[in-house]
Design a protein around this motif. Sequence first.
Motif, PDB file in Angstrom:
ATOM      1  N   GLY A 522      17.621 -40.293  27.549  1.00  0.00           N
ATOM      2  CA  GLY A 522      16.902 -39.673  26.443  1.00  0.00           C
ATOM      3  C   GLY A 522      16.029 -40.629  25.662  1.00  0.00           C
ATOM      4  N   VAL A 523      15.569 -41.706  26.298  1.00  0.00           N
ATOM      5  CA  VAL A 523      14.737 -42.697  25.615  1.00  0.00           C
ATOM      6  C   VAL A 523      13.377 -42.093  25.283  1.00  0.00           C
ATOM      7  N   SER A 524      12.891 -42.337  24.066  1.00  0.00           N
ATOM      8  CA  SER A 524      11.581 -41.834  23.649  1.00  0.00           C
ATOM      9  C   SER A 524      10.653 -42.947  23.175  1.00  0.00           C
ATOM     10  N   HIS A 525      11.113 -44.212  23.232  1.00  0.00           N
ATOM     11  CA  HIS A 525      10.271 -45.347  22.850  1.00  0.00           C
ATOM     12  C   HIS A 525      10.645 -46.535  23.729  1.00  0.00           C
ATOM     13  N   VAL A 526       9.651 -47.095  24.410  1.00  0.00           N
ATOM     14  CA  VAL A 526       9.864 -48.258  25.275  1.00  0.00           C
ATOM     15  C   VAL A 526       8.998 -49.399  24.754  1.00  0.00           C
ATOM     16  N   VAL A 527       9.616 -50.567  24.573  1.00  0.00           N
ATOM     17  CA  VAL A 527       8.898 -51.767  24.153  1.00  0.00           C
ATOM     18  C   VAL A 527       8.853 -52.721  25.337  1.00  0.00           C
ATOM     19  N   VAL A 528       7.659 -53.172  25.706  1.00  0.00           N
ATOM     20  CA  VAL A 528       7.478 -54.111  26.816  1.00  0.00           C
ATOM     21  C   VAL A 528       6.845 -55.381  26.263  1.00  0.00           C
ATOM     22  N   ASP A 529       7.580 -56.485  26.345  1.00  0.00           N
ATOM     23  CA  ASP A 529       7.129 -57.775  25.813  1.00  0.00           C
ATOM     24  C   ASP A 529       7.284 -58.842  26.904  1.00  0.00           C
ATOM     25  N   ASN A 530       6.259 -59.202  27.606  1.00  0.00           N
ATOM     26  CA  ASN A 530       4.900 -58.746  27.439  1.00  0.00           C
ATOM     27  C   ASN A 530       4.263 -58.507  28.792  1.00  0.00           C
ATOM     28  N   LEU A 531       3.014 -58.059  28.797  1.00  0.00           N
ATOM     29  CA  LEU A 531       2.346 -57.653  30.032  1.00  0.00           C
ATOM     30  C   LEU A 531       2.150 -58.803  31.006  1.00  0.00           C
ATOM     31  N   GLN A 532       1.910 -60.011  30.500  1.00  0.00           N
ATOM     32  CA  GLN A 532       1.583 -61.137  31.377  1.00  0.00           C
ATOM     33  C   GLN A 532       2.702 -61.462  32.362  1.00  0.00           C
ATOM     34  N   PHE A 533       3.947 -61.078  32.046  1.00  0.00           N
ATOM     35  CA  PHE A 533       5.062 -61.395  32.930  1.00  0.00           C
ATOM     36  C   PHE A 533       5.158 -60.446  34.120  1.00  0.00           C
ATOM     37  N   MET A 534       4.254 -59.483  34.225  1.00  0.00           N
ATOM     38  CA  MET A 534       4.255 -58.576  35.378  1.00  0.00           C
ATOM     39  C   MET A 534       3.034 -58.766  36.259  1.00  0.00           C
ATOM     40  N   MET A 535       2.246 -59.793  35.990  1.00  0.00           N
ATOM     41  CA  MET A 535       1.000 -59.978  36.727  1.00  0.00           C
ATOM     42  C   MET A 535       1.113 -60.994  37.851  1.00  0.00           C
ATOM     43  N   GLY A 536       2.222 -61.691  37.958  1.00  0.00           N
ATOM     44  CA  GLY A 536       2.382 -62.650  39.035  1.00  0.00           C
ATOM     45  C   GLY A 536       1.623 -63.934  38.770  1.00  0.00           C
ATOM     46  N   GLN A 537       1.752 -64.864  39.687  1.00  0.00           N
ATOM     47  CA  GLN A 537       1.136 -66.177  39.546  1.00  0.00           C
ATOM     48  C   GLN A 537       0.250 -66.464  40.758  1.00  0.00           C
ATOM     49  N   GLY A 538      -0.659 -67.425  40.588  1.00  0.00           N
ATOM     50  CA  GLY A 538      -1.471 -67.895  41.702  1.00  0.00           C
ATOM     51  C   GLY A 538      -2.560 -66.951  42.148  1.00  0.00           C
ATOM     52  N   GLN A 539      -2.916 -65.977  41.329  1.00  0.00           N
ATOM     53  CA  GLN A 539      -3.974 -65.048  41.707  1.00  0.00           C
ATOM     54  C   GLN A 539      -5.320 -65.534  41.192  1.00  0.00           C
ATOM     55  N   ARG A 540      -6.367 -65.133  41.892  1.00  0.00           N
ATOM     56  CA  ARG A 540      -7.704 -65.439  41.418  1.00  0.00           C
ATOM     57  C   ARG A 540      -8.015 -64.615  40.175  1.00  0.00           C
ATOM     58  N   SER A 541      -9.048 -65.039  39.457  1.00  0.00           N
ATOM     59  CA  SER A 541      -9.377 -64.390  38.190  1.00  0.00           C
ATOM     60  C   SER A 541      -9.672 -62.909  38.374  1.00  0.00           C
ATOM     61  N   ALA A 542     -10.479 -62.571  39.386  1.00  0.00           N
ATOM     62  CA  ALA A 542     -10.826 -61.165  39.622  1.00  0.00           C
ATOM     63  C   ALA A 542      -9.594 -60.357  39.995  1.00  0.00           C
ATOM     64  N   ASP A 543      -8.708 -60.956  40.789  1.00  0.00           N
ATOM     65  CA  ASP A 543      -7.488 -60.255  41.180  1.00  0.00           C
ATOM     66  C   ASP A 543      -6.578 -60.024  39.978  1.00  0.00           C
ATOM     67  N   ARG A 544      -6.527 -60.980  39.074  1.00  0.00           N
ATOM     68  CA  ARG A 544      -5.679 -60.827  37.896  1.00  0.00           C
ATOM     69  C   ARG A 544      -6.205 -59.716  36.985  1.00  0.00           C
ATOM     70  N   LEU A 545      -7.513 -59.624  36.841  1.00  0.00           N
ATOM     71  CA  LEU A 545      -8.077 -58.539  36.038  1.00  0.00           C
ATOM     72  C   LEU A 545      -7.757 -57.183  36.649  1.00  0.00           C
ATOM     73  N   SER A 546      -7.889 -57.093  37.962  1.00  0.00           N
ATOM     74  CA  SER A 546      -7.575 -55.838  38.640  1.00  0.00           C
ATOM     75  C   SER A 546      -6.095 -55.495  38.508  1.00  0.00           C
ATOM     76  N   ALA A 547      -5.234 -56.517  38.650  1.00  0.00           N
ATOM     77  CA  ALA A 547      -3.797 -56.283  38.519  1.00  0.00           C
ATOM     78  C   ALA A 547      -3.447 -55.821  37.105  1.00  0.00           C
ATOM     79  N   GLN A 548      -4.076 -56.436  36.099  1.00  0.00           N
ATOM     80  CA  GLN A 548      -3.795 -56.039  34.719  1.00  0.00           C
ATOM     81  C   GLN A 548      -4.239 -54.602  34.466  1.00  0.00           C
ATOM     82  N   ASP A 549      -5.395 -54.224  34.992  1.00  0.00           N
ATOM     83  CA  ASP A 549      -5.867 -52.852  34.816  1.00  0.00           C
ATOM     84  C   ASP A 549      -4.903 -51.855  35.460  1.00  0.00           C
TER      85      ASP A 549
END
Length: 679
Positions: A522-549
């Motif tokens: 019955g959760v109605s509020h989710v806090v995610v801290d923070n987005l950068q920890f789901m983007m992975g490492q070692g990606q090129r700049s364009a790939d990171r932008l696409s992954a973030q989107d």
Amino acid sequence: MWCRWWDSSWVPVRAAFALRGAWGEPRGLPQGPLTRASHREAQPARPDDDPAEVPLTVTEIRRYLRARGIPFHDGHCCFHVPSPFAGGGGEEGSSGPGRGGGKGAGAAARRSLYIEKTTGRFLCTASLAEGSWRDFQARVEPPGEGAAEPPGEPVLGEAEAEDVRRLWARALPLWELPDGEAEEEEAPRAAFGLSRLSDSTLRRFSVRYLRGARSLVFPWFCPRSGSGLRGLKLLAAERQGDGVRYAETTLPRPAAYLNLFGLPLIGPRDAEVVLTGRELDSLALHQATGKPTLALPRGTACLPPALLPYLEPFERIVLWLGDEPGSWEAAKLFADKLNPERCWLVVPGERRPRPLDALARGLNLPRILDAAQPVGHKAIISLAQVHKRVLENLANAEQVAGVRWSRFPDLNRLLKGHRKGELTVFTGRTGSGKTTFIGEYSLDLCMQGVCTLWGSFEISVDRLFQVMLTQFSWGRLEEEPDMYEVWTDRFKDLPLRFMTFHGQQNIKTVVDTMHHAVSMRGVSHVVVDNLQFMMGQGQRSADRLSAQDNIIGAFRRFATDSGCHVTLVIHPRKEDDDKELQIASISGSSKASQEADNVLILQDRKLVTGPGKRYLQVAKNRFDGAVGTFPLEFSKTSLTFSTPAKAKGKARLKKVKDSNNLVSPRDLEYSQEEVVGQL
């Protein structure tokens, strides 16, 4: 195979037969031209010449009901109001038109009356009193203003009533009539294509046959008990080459013939009904599917407003009007009258003819019915639906605004409240206190019953638990360890859950966990801290932008589809410390700010001579557009933010008491010039 033509004109038609008998032709039979084949375009239905039926607007009806203090509910196509006729004339166990029910259902029905929205015509579901809008006004007005007795059931004139009784007595039960008993005339069932209809179906619907006129006779009974003959429809069939022409005659006249054929057979628990344009189609459909069916009195020509109250109780209405020209357009028009949200249509086609033909061809009628298409679409909404939603929102403005914060009144002033289904993006410089602020921000809501799931990928769950417990107790519990269990017991009662993730995580795993929390916890509020920890490492700049989107898009879809509020922490770009952060400062592309309903920025202005100033900026507010800033002040002891006191010098943090007289561990004082510590 026969092609059956049907008349659909409003003009009263003369039967294509002569009624023979000792008593002669009955008075009241309508005279007029022969019926026209239905392959020609149908003419519009002629309105009843009844001075009591005056056009009304929904606003006029609402205004009158409010002026009289009559509570009402806005239904599908009628207003539901307490019935002024049920007190004396209502019968126990009547739960709707044509429905029998228990005492509880009858009690509910006696408090309900349906008022059609376009003409004001009403129907009492308990007493079956019905009448015009003027009749209703006369009933509810005080005695001095012309109150009247409740109108009764519509009755025929003496001459018409006598004709109806004679015709009905002369007609023979069709299920008792053997086929082909006379050589000079064709068997009735063969003439009308009823060879596949069983005797039990004909008996259930009380279908008779009038030999002298070679016509089927369909009765119009009182909807409550199935007794009390109100009228008749005579249907004659005439061969024309390979086809058959049907001719209808009704008593009373067509404009007053309002028989929903099959209404007395509707059960008290029937929430679904199938509407057909022909009585024979209703017979075939009921026999093949067992579903409740009703036949419209004038086919596809029109749906009289007087019938809408009888159809109001149904939650699902399927219209199967056949494949004759004009039937598809008529079905869509009728669905619009009945409320498209509850209507389904059987789309005409070679494998979806009218029900009687489908039965004769051996088609699967239940499968055709299951394939009916909904009139409404989840991606399309009508102006009437929008109007209704806006009216509800205006009447419940505080509830629509959401849950209000108790610790941040200035946040209420700007955001108005915390609402489900929204996406909030929160950003701030490194070391400014983002995690600490969001901890108190979410704790405030959690203490008011907002079930919250915390996903902290930056600090451990143990550390986050300690921070929020300190904020909850307004003090350092390590200085008074004997109070730890007391405050912890209270803290554990909060509807708060934590994800066990820490460090880099896959977005799919996180979203799956969130879905589970919403559906199972019955959760109605989710806090995610923070987005950068789901983007992975070692990606090129364009790939990171696409992954973030992609990640932001996933959170946006989750919030919208599940109705859960998501607060997403995103780091800003590296910028000069002497410049304020803007929406454009959020790292990545502009998708984060575009998808977000709210954008909050924790501003931290550094000063060379001492501690800087903090304030929260509401940079985007999709709910009502209000944006602005308000100052924050941090207490190092309680790890809480609060609005600065107006008084100069030192500000005292007040003791907080609960119902058990618990107080903060210490009577805390702090200086505004004190250097704050951050996570």
